[in-house]
Design a protein around this motif. Structure first.
Motif, PDB file in Angstrom:
ATOM      1  N   GLN A  92       0.402  14.035  -8.093  1.00 36.46           N
ATOM      2  CA  GLN A  92       0.603  12.666  -7.624  1.00 36.46           C
ATOM      3  C   GLN A  92      -0.237  11.645  -8.399  1.00 36.46           C
ATOM      4  N   SER A  93      -1.229  12.104  -9.134  1.00 34.16           N
ATOM      5  CA  SER A  93      -2.040  11.184  -9.941  1.00 34.16           C
ATOM      6  C   SER A  93      -1.216  10.545 -11.052  1.00 34.16           C
ATOM      7  N   LEU A  94      -0.046  11.114 -11.358  1.00 32.30           N
ATOM      8  CA  LEU A  94       0.803  10.542 -12.397  1.00 32.30           C
ATOM      9  C   LEU A  94       1.252   9.128 -12.045  1.00 32.30           C
ATOM     10  N   TYR A  95       1.298   8.814 -10.755  1.00 28.63           N
ATOM     11  CA  TYR A  95       1.658   7.448 -10.355  1.00 28.63           C
ATOM     12  C   TYR A  95       0.656   6.446 -10.926  1.00 28.63           C
ATOM     13  N   LEU A  96      -0.626   6.764 -10.849  1.00 28.41           N
ATOM     14  CA  LEU A  96      -1.661   5.891 -11.396  1.00 28.41           C
ATOM     15  C   LEU A  96      -1.581   5.831 -12.915  1.00 28.41           C
ATOM     16  N   VAL A 137       0.835  -1.207   0.000  1.00 30.15           N
ATOM     17  CA  VAL A 137       0.000   0.000   0.000  1.00 30.15           C
ATOM     18  C   VAL A 137       0.872   1.260   0.000  1.00 30.15           C
ATOM     19  N   PRO A 138       1.059   1.901  -1.148  1.00 31.43           N
ATOM     20  CA  PRO A 138       1.717   3.214  -1.149  1.00 31.43           C
ATOM     21  C   PRO A 138       0.894   4.209  -0.323  1.00 31.43           C
ATOM     22  N   PHE A 139       1.585   5.066   0.425  1.00 32.65           N
ATOM     23  CA  PHE A 139       0.857   6.064   1.220  1.00 32.65           C
ATOM     24  C   PHE A 139       0.451   7.217   0.305  1.00 32.65           C
ATOM     25  N   LEU A 140      -0.535   6.914  -0.522  1.00 29.16           N
ATOM     26  CA  LEU A 140      -1.033   7.853  -1.524  1.00 29.16           C
ATOM     27  C   LEU A 140      -2.539   7.929  -1.375  1.00 29.16           C
ATOM     28  N   LEU A 141      -3.017   9.054  -0.849  1.00 27.65           N
ATOM     29  CA  LEU A 141      -4.435   9.218  -0.549  1.00 27.65           C
ATOM     30  C   LEU A 141      -5.201   9.696  -1.781  1.00 27.65           C
ATOM     31  N   PRO A 142      -6.404   9.170  -2.011  1.00 25.35           N
ATOM     32  CA  PRO A 142      -7.199   9.647  -3.158  1.00 25.35           C
ATOM     33  C   PRO A 142      -7.531  11.136  -3.055  1.00 25.35           C
ATOM     34  N   VAL A 143      -8.046  11.548  -1.882  1.00 26.56           N
ATOM     35  CA  VAL A 143      -8.433  12.950  -1.706  1.00 26.56           C
ATOM     36  C   VAL A 143      -8.470  13.259  -0.214  1.00 26.56           C
TER      37      VAL A 143
END
Length: 796
Positions: free
Chosen positions: A569-573, A538-544
């Motif tokens: 950060q959406s570039l990761y997706l 789980v990357p610590f990347l929050l949706p919003v």
């Protein structure tokens, strides 16, 4: 001629044959005027902080040891508010307010004050409180931009009633004094571009100890709960379309149950009046009945077998440990109330299942319980804190499974995985972690850890003065090898859950965003190549951040009209979207270049991660007739002169494909048809020695069993560490054949924990191997050794 000499010769030849295709350009970096102003302001801020004219709190970074500026206090004496008071902001601070997280004002009877930030050239900026009561007014500084701050007449205006005792600007993890000019250049411009070769085998499927496909449910996760307000659902729907799902969220029991999240008229849990230290469990029957609307919504969005992680934390006040020397800020339960804490956890989980039906399959007992602030007994010398931690995990696991036997329980949700830390020869933390595993062997179903990188532009920087304080320079492999080795030796093989991973920082500008993105990608490359060891990553990347507008760390931000727009950060997706399929074999001899590849019918995707301080041009050999290749595209995500670039670039061939410093690229190859069929399978397996954690300073014999036959490749990985690194060489004797490596590059301040690898000729590998390891310098440890092997079988 010895194999050690041959290997040294081969390395020298590699340097010559893979030398630069473009000469290095050594030029002075000229920063854009705005960036130069930011650099100058940062320098002035630290000069001001060191002037002793202000009360300063410094913070020593837990990973790097760097001394950072955490807070600066402006008010020198108490002031009564008579309608309005103005607190001047010195020029260096005014121009760097965007680096601080919050403004905290303390005083007496200040619950009705209003606070505005005033800077020349802009109207009053209202600092909305995130927390406010009679003694504290705390506001996040999320709307402060460097361009809004000028160098004169700035002040904080406080209106209302009461008296003010302090005005403090605060940054939770501290502000680094270091400003890396290289971010605004072409990274690696001062070094030659190195030409390397890599082999890609589209017709050879790959098995990582039985894992043959990229498991999207394991690797395509973001950090959030499965539910939330409408704006989170908007984000979750977009994320789902990109192939990502929620991975993990915490359940803070005190906030949820005792405080009701602070919502007016929310039902709250109380202590059982008949049983001190226990909860009144009638609360759950009254307030957690089936929510049919929520049940249907979750069923529509998630598959029936959807699995994710939840983590328990912060037990209610009547269960908390009290009368200790340290503050119990994260709800560590009292020893005599472990049963009560476990009972509450099990009833809460049971109630959530009744209410929503869909709940987490995997439950961590307590968040980051390996550090003092989360498990207060680590502060207390009167307690065996790790033994208590294991006892608590066992108690909670047994109690939860009594009500919900299908659930999986684990921990310790570790923070700061520097297993090499502590003790005279280091590695005290390793001993405690391994002891925890031994003590919980019979009750826990998985072990969970967090790996966070530090804010570093170039990890393998040859000019670094200290040993690297993160994980991607070798500590990650060394940690994971030691844990895996111990699991095998103790017959306690459990899956790992990496329930948080990323970079320990907040993104405030383009460079910060780049550091977070490139570290996400580098970490994911390492995890994917050890897929058999993990259950969920789980990357610590929050949706919003639905509770705070303007936060740039999330995938989406909330606009004034309630809609959401994509952040950087959406570039990761976007980068990993569509990366799927059957694993296929790859190889390279290049150091610090990591490979992973998948094939989905006639689409091949080849991920390459360059963790070198120089750029590379890669030649890819596919062993496939060029006439069968329909198209080639390179998906790039890299930093160029201070700007993040994301592009899909068509390529004419597989020669000289460029990668920047710390870039991860995906080369997408479309075959003309599916007629290029699989004709062989490569099996990857890793074998470990029969002992771990030996002192350096003397030769140690390791016995390593390798039952695998018909080897195609074999690589020995030796993991070792020492405070201050090593001056002496590493000597290896593998079944009578000698190898060595110089280790003087580790002879720096700070702890070194990493590895060296040796290509072992397969004819040397026996079923039982005797391996002598020696670093003739005391004070360190050989933590583990591993032999990674592959063989290849023909598909009839």
């Amino acid at each position: 001629m010895s194999l050690a000499y041959q290997e040294k010769n081969l390395q020298q030849k590699l340097v010559i044959t893979e030398q630069n295709t473009l000469n290095a350009i050594s030029t002075e970096i000229i920063l854009p005027p705005k960036v130069q102003a930011e650099k100058d302001s940062l320098k002035q801020l630290f000069e001001m902080a060191k002037s002793k004219n202000f009360k300063i709190e410094w913070y020593k970074h837990i990973n790097t040891g760097e001394l950072r500026l955490r807070s600066i206090e402006l008010l020198q004496e108490s002031q009564d508010i008579v309608h309005t008071i103005k607190v001047p902001i010195p020029s260096p601070l005014a121009q760097t307010l965007n680096l601080f997280d919050e403004c905290n004002i303390r005083g007496h009877k200040i619950n009705k004050i209003k606070v505005h930030l005033n800077t020349a050239g802009q109207k009053f900026l209202y600092l909305k409180p995130k927390s406010s009561h009679s003694q504290l007014y705390s506001a996040k500084l999320i709307d402060i931009k460097p361009s809004k701050i000028t160098n004169d007449n700035s002040f904080i205006e406080i209106s209302g009633q009461g008296s003010i005792t302090s005005v403090v600007f605060h940054n939770k993890i501290g502000i680094s004094p270091h400003f890396d000019d290289r971010a605004w250049s072409i990274l690696g411009n001062d070094l030659p571009i190195i030409k390397i070769k890599a082999d890609l085998f589209p017709q050879t499927s790959r098995s990582i100890e039985g894992i043959k496909h990229l498991e999207l449910d394991k690797f395509r996760r973001v950090y959030c709960d499965i539910d939330g307000p409408s704006v989170q659902w908007d984000a979750l729907k977009i994320i789902k379309d990109k192939g990502f799902y929620p991975g993990r969220q915490m359940k803070k029991l005190k906030a949820i149950l005792e405080m009701g999240y602070g919502l007016k008229n929310a039902p709250t849990l109380n202590e059982d009046p008949k049983r001190k230290g226990w909860s009144d469990n009638s609360f759950f029957e009254k307030n957690y009945q089936p929510d049919l609307k929520k049940i249907n919504l979750l069923k529509q969005h998630y598959p029936n077998d959807f699995e994710f992680v939840s983590c328990l934390n912060n037990w209610p006040s009547w269960i908390e440990a009290k009368n200790l020397k340290s503050r119990n800020e994260k709800g560590t339960p009292a020893v005599e109330l472990f049963d009560s804490a476990a009972d509450l956890a099990s009833r809460f989980i049971e109630a959530k299942k009744r209410q929503n039906e869909l709940i987490a399959k995997y439950w961590e007992v307590k968040n980051e319980s390996t550090i003092k602030s989360e498990w207060v007994y680590h502060w207390e010398k009167a307690y065996d804190s790790w033994n208590l931690l294991a006892e608590f995990h066992n108690t909670v696991a047994k109690t939860i499974k009594q009500r919900n036997p299908e659930l999986k329980i684990g921990g310790p949700s570790s923070a700061w995985m520097h297993l090499d830390a502590g003790g005279q020869n280091g590695f005290n933390l390793a001993h405690q972690q391994l002891r925890f595993m031994d003590l919980t062997k019979e009750h826990l179903d998985f072990y969970s850890h967090h790996f966070y990188e530090v804010k570093e532009l170039i990890i393998n920087d040859p000019n670094r003065l200290n040993n690297y304080g993160g994980y991607l320079a070798g500590r990650l492999e060394a940690d994971l090898d030691l844990i895996r080795n111990h699991m095998i030796l103790t017959n306690n093989i459990k899956p790992l859950i990496i329930s948080e991973t990323g970079t320990l920082m907040r993104a405030k500008n383009e460079i910060d965003h780049w550091i977070k993105l490139k570290n996400y990608n580098s970490l994911m490359m390492r995890y994917m190549n050890r897929a058999h060891e993990f259950k969920i990553i789980v990357p610590f990347l929050l949706p919003v951040n639905w509770w705070a507008h303007g936060e740039q760390d999330a995938i989406f931000d909330i606009q004034d009209d309630g809609s959401i727009t994509a952040n950087t950060q959406s570039l990761y997706l976007d980068f990993w979207q569509g990366y799927k399929g059957q694993l296929i074999a790859t190889q390279t001899k290049a150091k610090n270049v990591f490979l992973h590849a998948v094939r989905d019918e006639n689409i091949i995707q080849f991920a390459v991660n360059n963790l070198n301080p120089y750029r590379i041009n890669i030649d890819i050999n596919t062993l496939v007739d060029n006439s069968k290749i329909k198209g080639i595209q390179q998906r790039r995500l890299w930093l160029d002169k201070g700007k993040i670039k994301f592009e899909n670039i068509p390529r004419d061939n597989l020669k000289d494909i460029p990668l920047s410093v710390e870039e991860t690229s995906i080369i997408i190859i479309t075959l003309d048809s599916e007629e290029v069929e699989f004709n062989s399978q490569q099996l990857n397996k890793t074998f470990f020695a029969e002992s771990t954690l030996h002192n350096t300073g003397q030769a140690t014999e390791f016995i390593l069993n390798c039952p695998m036959q018909n080897l195609a490749t074999s690589k020995l990985r030796v993991c070792f560490g020492r405070k201050g690194g090593f001056q002496k060489n590493l000597y290896v004797n593998f079944n009578g054949v000698k190898f060595f490596r110089k280790l003087d590059h580790t002879n720096k301040d700070g702890n070194f924990f990493g590895y060296e690898e040796f290509d072992i000729p397969t004819k040397l590998v026996k079923k039982i191997n005797k391996i002598l390891i020696n670093i003739p310098q005391t004070g360190g440890k050989i933590s583990s050794i591993a032999l990674s092997c592959s063989n290849q079988t023909i598909i009839e």
